[in-house]
Scaffold this active site. Structure first.
Site, PDB file in Angstrom:
ATOM      1  N   SER A   1       0.823  -1.210   0.000  1.00  0.00           N
ATOM      2  CA  SER A   1       0.000   0.000   0.000  1.00  0.00           C
ATOM      3  C   SER A   1       0.855   1.258   0.000  1.00  0.00           C
ATOM      4  CB  SER A   1      -0.882  -0.010   1.257  1.00  0.00           C
ATOM      5  OG  SER A   1      -1.378   1.285   1.529  1.00  0.00           O
TER       6      SER A   1
ATOM      7  N   TYR B   1      -2.325   5.536  -4.363  1.00  0.00           N
ATOM      8  CA  TYR B   1      -3.400   6.518  -4.198  1.00  0.00           C
ATOM      9  C   TYR B   1      -2.975   7.765  -4.950  1.00  0.00           C
ATOM     10  CZ  TYR B   1      -5.828   4.058  -0.396  1.00  0.00           C
ATOM     11  OH  TYR B   1      -6.542   3.163   0.341  1.00  0.00           O
TER      12      TYR B   1
ATOM     13  N   THR C   1      -5.863   2.509  -6.852  1.00  0.00           N
ATOM     14  CA  THR C   1      -7.115   2.459  -6.084  1.00  0.00           C
ATOM     15  C   THR C   1      -7.911   3.728  -6.335  1.00  0.00           C
ATOM     16  OG1 THR C   1      -6.145   1.042  -4.411  1.00  0.00           O
ATOM     17  CG2 THR C   1      -8.084   2.295  -3.751  1.00  0.00           C
TER      18      THR C   1
ATOM     19  N   LYS D   1      -8.430  -0.731  -9.000  1.00  0.00           N
ATOM     20  CA  LYS D   1      -9.093  -1.354  -7.847  1.00  0.00           C
ATOM     21  C   LYS D   1     -10.170  -0.437  -7.282  1.00  0.00           C
ATOM     22  CE  LYS D   1      -7.964  -3.066  -3.185  1.00  0.00           C
ATOM     23  NZ  LYS D   1      -8.383  -1.995  -2.284  1.00  0.00           N
TER      24      LYS D   1
ATOM     25  N   HIS E   1     -13.675  -1.783  -1.120  1.00  0.00           N
ATOM     26  CA  HIS E   1     -12.678  -1.430  -0.121  1.00  0.00           C
ATOM     27  C   HIS E   1     -12.943  -2.168   1.198  1.00  0.00           C
ATOM     28  CE1 HIS E   1      -9.401   1.688  -0.148  1.00  0.00           C
ATOM     29  NE2 HIS E   1      -9.335   1.339   1.118  1.00  0.00           N
TER      30      HIS E   1
HETATM   31  C1  LIG Z   1      -6.734  -2.595   7.520  1.00  0.00           C
HETATM   32  C2  LIG Z   1      -7.028  -2.325   6.089  1.00  0.00           C
HETATM   33  C3  LIG Z   1      -6.297  -1.367   5.416  1.00  0.00           C
HETATM   34  C4  LIG Z   1      -6.528  -1.135   4.062  1.00  0.00           C
HETATM   35  N1  LIG Z   1      -5.748  -0.248   3.396  1.00  0.00           N
HETATM   36  C5  LIG Z   1      -5.881  -0.132   2.053  1.00  0.00           C
HETATM   37  C6  LIG Z   1      -4.974   0.677   1.314  1.00  0.00           C
HETATM   38  O1  LIG Z   1      -4.056   1.281   1.859  1.00  0.00           O
HETATM   39  N2  LIG Z   1      -5.156   0.745  -0.029  1.00  0.00           N
HETATM   40  C7  LIG Z   1      -6.157   0.068  -0.680  1.00  0.00           C
HETATM   41  O2  LIG Z   1      -6.273   0.156  -1.901  1.00  0.00           O
HETATM   42  N3  LIG Z   1      -7.035  -0.698   0.012  1.00  0.00           N
HETATM   43  C8  LIG Z   1      -6.895  -0.834   1.353  1.00  0.00           C
HETATM   44  N4  LIG Z   1      -7.752  -1.642   2.036  1.00  0.00           N
HETATM   45  C9  LIG Z   1      -8.761  -2.423   1.301  1.00  0.00           C
HETATM   46  C10 LIG Z   1      -8.188  -3.780   0.900  1.00  0.00           C
HETATM   47  O3  LIG Z   1      -7.172  -3.643  -0.066  1.00  0.00           O
HETATM   48  C11 LIG Z   1      -9.257  -4.732   0.341  1.00  0.00           C
HETATM   49  O4  LIG Z   1      -9.957  -4.071  -0.684  1.00  0.00           O
HETATM   50  C12 LIG Z   1     -10.232  -5.200   1.427  1.00  0.00           C
HETATM   51  O5  LIG Z   1      -9.557  -5.417   2.632  1.00  0.00           O
HETATM   52  C13 LIG Z   1     -10.918  -6.481   0.987  1.00  0.00           C
HETATM   53  O6  LIG Z   1     -11.826  -6.899   1.945  1.00  0.00           O
HETATM   54  P1  LIG Z   1     -11.506  -7.992   3.087  1.00  0.00           P
HETATM   55  O7  LIG Z   1     -10.705  -7.279   4.140  1.00  0.00           O
HETATM   56  O8  LIG Z   1     -12.845  -8.377   3.566  1.00  0.00           O
HETATM   57  O9  LIG Z   1     -10.718  -9.113   2.448  1.00  0.00           O
HETATM   58  C14 LIG Z   1      -7.540  -1.858   3.394  1.00  0.00           C
HETATM   59  C15 LIG Z   1      -8.290  -2.807   4.089  1.00  0.00           C
HETATM   60  C16 LIG Z   1      -8.038  -3.051   5.413  1.00  0.00           C
HETATM   61  C17 LIG Z   1      -8.844  -4.097   6.124  1.00  0.00           C
END
Ligand SMILES: Cc1cc2nc3c(=O)[nH]c(=O)nc-3n(C[C@H](O)[C@H](O)[C@H](O)COP(=O)(O)O)c2cc1C
Length: 408
Positions: A138, A161, A187, A283, A307
């Site tokens: 990330s 981002y 994203t 994404k 997300h």
């Molecule tokens: C703790 C956490 C931090 C996240 N940070 C980002 C991020 O920095 N960039 C991003 O594109 N998505 C981020 N996401 C979304 C994840 O990439 C992903 O889309 C999502 O976790 C999928 O769902 P799941 O947690 O149920 O598997 C984050 C999700 C979580 C749980």
């Protein structure tokens, strides 16, 4: 049966001989013994990670309706039991964007990985590479792109981002190219931030603000604290050196808060496409029109994602939108999927409905919080084992055979 711990020289190929040789047992560290499903890792992470960071990982936005829908809609899909098919040899391997992977799974980008476990991004990337699946770093990581590139053996994916400071965005893309990242994951569903109540209540900041409640919280997790004392970094590694006074936590936090860009639009995607010659994954797609636009803008793949229920609360579950998106654009771009994937059965459901592979977020974050690199390896092996047993019990010998016929 012994758990086979993969090493860099022993990357799983995806071939599984039934009964599955991968069992989580004796070779796992003591702290992970007896953990047989993602929920076990979740419980351990809750005990081991300070509450402010565990809540950050766990929560969805607002009333968490979309967060719950992601899981509930997956669980409603039933798999078709098939018998008397010779499944003594199974292959869980496939390709994502031409890259061979041992499992149709990739680790999703996760902000603040290094706050779940010291140097968490390096450890998660190592575990993914040892298991033969992609790791996505990330923008909002604690370790920097260069920290991870230096510490691991192979290319990883970088998630971007687009912030208001386009000069900085360009420099991030250049750094990802210099680190030989094999895909850029752009994203697009976080141009404004959905509120997570727990983060507001807990006063989430990086590193944690030392209020009495946080001090107590951290003091009750001595293992976490001891490891953090030797961590490479305590704040956003990719931003260090760019934000004036990046050593001041407040400066970084303020900068981030003001940098997400509500003006983000498709012309920015075209600009990123022109900067990045490699594979581009967009994404945060949740409907057919946006999926088509992503293809037109030059994406090689999309991630059907909300997300993880952390942005638009009230949006539909990702699994409910996947079939029509896959049908509309599946022949033009690779369709990846995330949201609520907690088991190999969930991976099977998503593939049956048109995904090429799944990204997992929380499922691996819990492993990271429960046991660092070994915890992430355990999470991946749990998914691998569940998928291979599910393939066997649905009479499916290879990932390419998974389609709507495995559903009732
Ligand atoms: C703790 C956490 C931090 C996240 N940070 C980002 C991020 O920095 N960039 C991003 O594109 N998505 C981020 N996401 C979304 C994840 O990439 C992903 O889309 C999502 O976790 C999928 O769902 P799941 O947690 O149920 O598997 C984050 C999700 C979580 C749980």
């Amino acid at each position: 049966m012994e758990r086979v711990v993969p090493t860099a020289l022993d990357i799983p190929t995806g071939m599984v001989t039934m009964p599955d040789r991968v069992t989580i047992s004796s070779a796992a560290p003591q702290s992970l013994k007896g953990m047989t499903c993602i929920e076990d890792l979740r419980r351990a992470a809750r005990r081991r990670v300070p509450r402010v960071f565990f809540d950050y990982a766990e929560a969805g936005s607002y009333a968490e309706q979309t967060l719950r829908a992601n899981r509930a809609d997956l669980e409603r899909i039933t798999l078709k039991q098939r018998v008397l098919v010779d499944v003594s040899q199974l292959d869980t391997a496939t390709t994502i964007l031409g890259e061979t992977v041992s499992l149709p799974v990739a680790l999703a980008p996760i902000g603040l990985g290094g706050m779940q476990w010291a140097d968490g991004e390096i450890l998660a990337c190592r575990a993914a590479q040892a298991a033969g699946i992609p790791y996505t770093m990330s923008t909002m990581s604690i370790c920097s792109i260069e920290d991870v590139a230096e510490a691991v053996g192979k290319p990883f994916w970088f998630q971007l981002y687009v912030m208001k400071d386009r000069g900085f965005v360009r420099s991030l893309v250049e750094r990802a190219a210099a680190a030989r990242c094999s895909a850029l994951v752009l994203t697009v569903d976080l141009q404004v931030l959905g509120q997570r109540h727990a983060d507001v209540r807990n006063g989430l900041s990086v590193p944690p603000a030392l209020k009495p409640r946080t001090i107590l919280d951290i003091a009750s997790r001595p293992g976490w604290t001891a490891r953090m004392l030797t961590a490479k970094r305590w704040t956003f590694g990719n931003l260090a050196g760019h934000v004036k006074g990046a050593d001041s936590v407040k400066a970084v936090a303020d900068w981030v808060a003001h940098q997400f860009d509500a003006a983000l639009n498709w012309s920015d995607v075209e600009w990123i496409r022109s900067l990045w010659p490699g594979k581009l994954i967009i994404k945060g797609i949740l409907n057919v029109d946006d999926a088509r636009a992503a293809g037109k803008a030059g994406a090689d793949a999309i991630v059907v994602s909300n997300h993880g229920g952390r942005q638009l609360d009230g949006a539909p579950s990702t699994i409910s939108m996947l079939p029509r998106i896959a049908e509309a654009v599946g022949s033009e771009v690779e369709v990846l999927f995330d949201g609520g994937v907690h088991s190999g059965q969930d991976v099977m459901r998503a593939l049956a409905l048109g995904a090429r592979a799944c990204l997992v977020g929380r499922a691996y974050v819990y492993g990271l919080g429960a046991g660092g690199e070994a915890g992430v390896a355990t999470a991946i092996e749990i998914l691998r084992k569940e998928l291979s047993v599910t393939m066997a019990l649905t009479g499916t010998r290879s990932v390419s055979e998974i389609d709507g016929r495995v559903l009732n």
